[in-house]
Design a protein around this motif. Sequence first.
Motif, mmCIF file in Angstrom:
data_model
loop_
_atom_site.group_PDB
_atom_site.id
_atom_site.type_symbol
_atom_site.label_atom_id
_atom_site.label_comp_id
_atom_site.label_asym_id
_atom_site.label_seq_id
_atom_site.Cartn_x
_atom_site.Cartn_y
_atom_site.Cartn_z
ATOM 1 N N UNK A 164 0.762 -1.266 0.034
ATOM 2 C CA UNK A 164 0.124 0.045 -0.009
ATOM 3 C C UNK A 164 0.861 1.487 -0.199
ATOM 4 N N UNK A 165 2.100 1.129 0.390
ATOM 5 C CA UNK A 165 3.059 2.140 0.242
ATOM 6 C C UNK A 165 3.747 2.367 -1.287
ATOM 7 N N UNK A 166 3.798 3.647 -1.690
ATOM 8 C CA UNK A 166 4.320 3.794 -2.822
ATOM 9 C C UNK A 166 5.930 3.509 -2.993
ATOM 10 N N UNK A 167 6.356 2.987 -4.067
ATOM 11 C CA UNK A 167 7.762 2.830 -4.106
ATOM 12 C C UNK A 167 8.693 3.992 -3.708
ATOM 13 N N UNK A 168 8.068 5.374 -4.353
ATOM 14 C CA UNK A 168 9.059 6.500 -3.965
ATOM 15 C C UNK A 168 9.228 6.658 -2.363
ATOM 16 N N UNK A 169 8.033 6.531 -1.764
ATOM 17 C CA UNK A 169 7.970 6.776 -0.561
ATOM 18 C C UNK A 169 9.063 5.603 0.225
ATOM 19 N N UNK A 170 9.134 4.382 -0.196
ATOM 20 C CA UNK A 170 10.003 3.606 0.456
ATOM 21 C C UNK A 170 11.188 3.677 0.224
ATOM 22 N N UNK A 171 11.713 3.867 -0.990
ATOM 23 C CA UNK A 171 12.830 4.519 -1.455
ATOM 24 C C UNK A 171 13.365 5.779 -0.581
ATOM 25 N N UNK A 172 12.707 6.705 -0.514
ATOM 26 C CA UNK A 172 12.882 7.839 0.171
ATOM 27 C C UNK A 172 13.268 7.464 1.721
ATOM 28 N N UNK A 173 12.417 6.454 2.143
ATOM 29 C CA UNK A 173 12.809 6.423 3.564
ATOM 30 C C UNK A 173 14.131 5.399 3.818
ATOM 31 N N UNK A 174 14.458 4.568 2.999
ATOM 32 C CA UNK A 174 15.485 3.764 2.804
ATOM 33 C C UNK A 174 16.919 4.856 2.759
#
Length: 148
Positions: free
Chosen positions: A17-27
């Motif tokens: 449910x979380x967008x790929x961009x948000x996951x990468x930004x967090x990483x």
Amino acid sequence: MCAPTGMPILWALASPKIGEREVLASMLQVEAGVVAGHDGILLISDKGFASQPFEKRLAEQGIELLRPSRKPERARHGEAILTKIRQLIESVNDIASFPTDDAHHADLWQWVAGFGQLAQAGVEGTGSYGYRLAQFLTGRGITVFEVN
């Protein structure tokens, strides 16, 4: 996120449910040292990473994004070789899917162990699954951080 050889550099388990961009930004935020230690990072992605604000944030960190153009866009620089590069990288990396219950944490653990020694894991804490997975990992000495 992988090296040119396909070796994972950063990875995270996240809710679909979380967008790929948000996951990468967090990483990238949590592991800022990985980016800081390398000059001229080229991030190869799919169209899901298309976003001018996101690309600007990457550029501010010294990361150039190579992705396919969307329909209204002109062909992007480097796009001609993108398909072959992505096929090579995807052929090196494994993809797995596991049920989100306690009984399958060991299956996930076995799969991850195939990549080498695990020291840290990012877990998106949706409901009890994220909590139970974090317990499982910390019980094995893994440092767990939450990915929002």
